[in-house]
Design an enzyme around this catalytic site. Structure first.
Site, PDB file in Angstrom:
ATOM      1  N   ASP A  12       1.790  -3.580   0.841  1.00  0.00           N
ATOM      2  CA  ASP A  12       0.390  -3.440   1.249  1.00  0.00           C
ATOM      3  C   ASP A  12      -0.555  -3.134   0.087  1.00  0.00           C
ATOM      4  O   ASP A  12      -0.354  -2.184  -0.674  1.00  0.00           O
ATOM      5  CB  ASP A  12       0.323  -2.299   2.274  1.00  0.00           C
ATOM      6  CG  ASP A  12      -0.926  -2.353   3.109  1.00  0.00           C
ATOM      7  OD1 ASP A  12      -2.028  -2.280   2.539  1.00  0.00           O
ATOM      8  OD2 ASP A  12      -0.815  -2.456   4.344  1.00  0.00           O
TER       9      ASP A  12
ATOM     10  N   SER B 211      -4.930  -5.741   2.911  1.00  0.00           N
ATOM     11  CA  SER B 211      -4.213  -5.465   4.146  1.00  0.00           C
ATOM     12  C   SER B 211      -4.891  -6.156   5.334  1.00  0.00           C
ATOM     13  O   SER B 211      -5.058  -7.365   5.336  1.00  0.00           O
ATOM     14  CB  SER B 211      -4.087  -3.953   4.352  1.00  0.00           C
ATOM     15  OG  SER B 211      -3.107  -3.630   5.309  1.00  0.00           O
TER      16      SER B 211
END
Length: 263
Positions: free
Chosen positions: A155, A40
Site C-alpha cells: 500500500d 491506495s
C-alpha cells in the site's frame, strides 16, 4: 496560457468513496483535472476516472459491492504474507480498466506503492495500470504484496497518504489534495489486538502525513478534508455518507479552485 490542474487523491479504505463524491461535484462545476495521482483507494478511483469511468457509474458499482466480491482468503497466509489473494479484485479491476496501460488513459495518471524490500516509495506512471493499482492498494497483512520487477509492493499509504508532490511533478500548476482520512480522532477504547494494531498505524500515519504536508507545502495549493465523522476506513461495506461528504467538500471548494486557476 491557462494553468493546469492536478488532483491528488489520498488513501482511505472505505472513506475513499468520498473521492467519487468530490469528482462528481467537480464535474457539475465544470472543473476537470489535467493530471491525477492516487494512493491506495485514491489510486483505484483515480485510475478508473482517468480511464473515463463516470462518478455516477463508480458510485453505482461500489455501493453494490459485497464482502464476497472482494474477500478471497488464501491458504497458509503466514507464509504468503497476507490473508487474501488478489484473484477476485484483479478480475474486477481488469473489467473496469480493460487491462489498459498508463498511455491508454484519457487523463495522465500516476500512483504510489512501497517496495518493502528496499523500504522506498515507488511511483508508477507507465506499464500495466491494474498491476500498479493493486500494488498501491495492497494493505499490509490483509492483501498479499504484489511482486513486480523484483520488488515486493504494498500500500502506497504506508509512506505517502496523499501524493501531492507526485502530481506536481507530473506538470500540474495548481495542486488540489483530497485527504479523506483527515485527523486521527480520539477513541473511547481499544478492544483487541487487531484494534490496537490499526490504532497505532493510524496515529503513525497521521504524524507522517502532517510532516509531509509541511515539507511539501509549496506543492499544495489547496488541501481538502471531507467531513465523515467517525466512519471507519476499515469496514468492507461502503457508506453513502462518504460519497455525500466528498460531494459537499467539492461544492464548498469549487470557487476556490476556480480562483486558483485564474490567479
Amino acid at each position: 496560457m491557462s494553468k493546469t490542474l492536478g488532483f491528488a487523491l489520498g488513501a482511505g479504505g472505505a472513506r475513499g468513496v468520498a473521492h467519487i463524491g468530490f469528482l462528481k461535484a467537480m464535474e457539475e462545476e465544470g472543473i476537470r483535472p489535467d493530471y491525477i495521482s492516487g494512493s491506495s483507494m485514491g489510486s483505484i478511483i483515480g485510475a478508473c476516472y482517468a480511464k473515463g469511468m463516470s462518478p455516477d457509474l463508480m458510485k453505482e458499482i461500489i455501493l453494490q459491492l459485497k464482502a464476497g466480491d472482494i474477500v478471497d482468503l488464501g491458504f497458509l497466509p503466514l507464509t504468503k504474507l497476507g490473508l487474501m489473494k488478489w484473484t477476485k479484485v484483479r478480475r474486477m479491476m481488469s473489467s473496469f480498466l480493460q487491462d489498459c496501460t498508463f498511455a491508454d488513459l484519457a487523463i495522465p495518471f500516476c500512483c504510489v506503492a512501497v517496495d518493502i524490500k528496499s523500504g522506498k516509495l515507488q511511483v508508477f506512471d507507465r506499464g500495466d495500470v491494474v498491476d500498479a493499482v493493486l500494488a498501491s492498494s495492497s494493505m499490509p497483512t490483509v492483501f498479499r504484496p504484489v511482486e513486480k520487477d523484483g520488488m515486493l509492493l504494498v500500500d502506497g499509504g504506508v509512506l505517502c497518504r496523499v501524493p501531492a508532490k507526485q502530481v506536481k511533478q507530473m506538470g500540474a500548476d495548481v495542486v488540489v489534495a483530497v485527504d479523506v482520512l483527515g485527523k486521527c480522532r480520539p477513541v473511547e477504547k481499544v478492544s483487541n489486538v487487531i484494534s490496537l494494531i490499526m490504532r497505532v498505524y493510524d496515529i503513525m500515519d497521521e504524524k507522517q502525513t502532517e510532516d509531509a504536508r509541511r515539507r511539501y507545502r509549496r506543492n499544495i495549493n489547496l488541501w481538502i478534508e471531507p467531513d465523515m465523522g467517525d466512519l471507519s476506513q476499515y469496514v468492507v461495506k461502503y457508506h453513502t455518507g462518504a460519497f455525500e461528504a466528498g460531494y459537499i467538500a467539492g461544492k464548498e471548494n469549487a470557487e476556490k479552485i476556480r480562483a486558483l486557476l485564474r490567479d
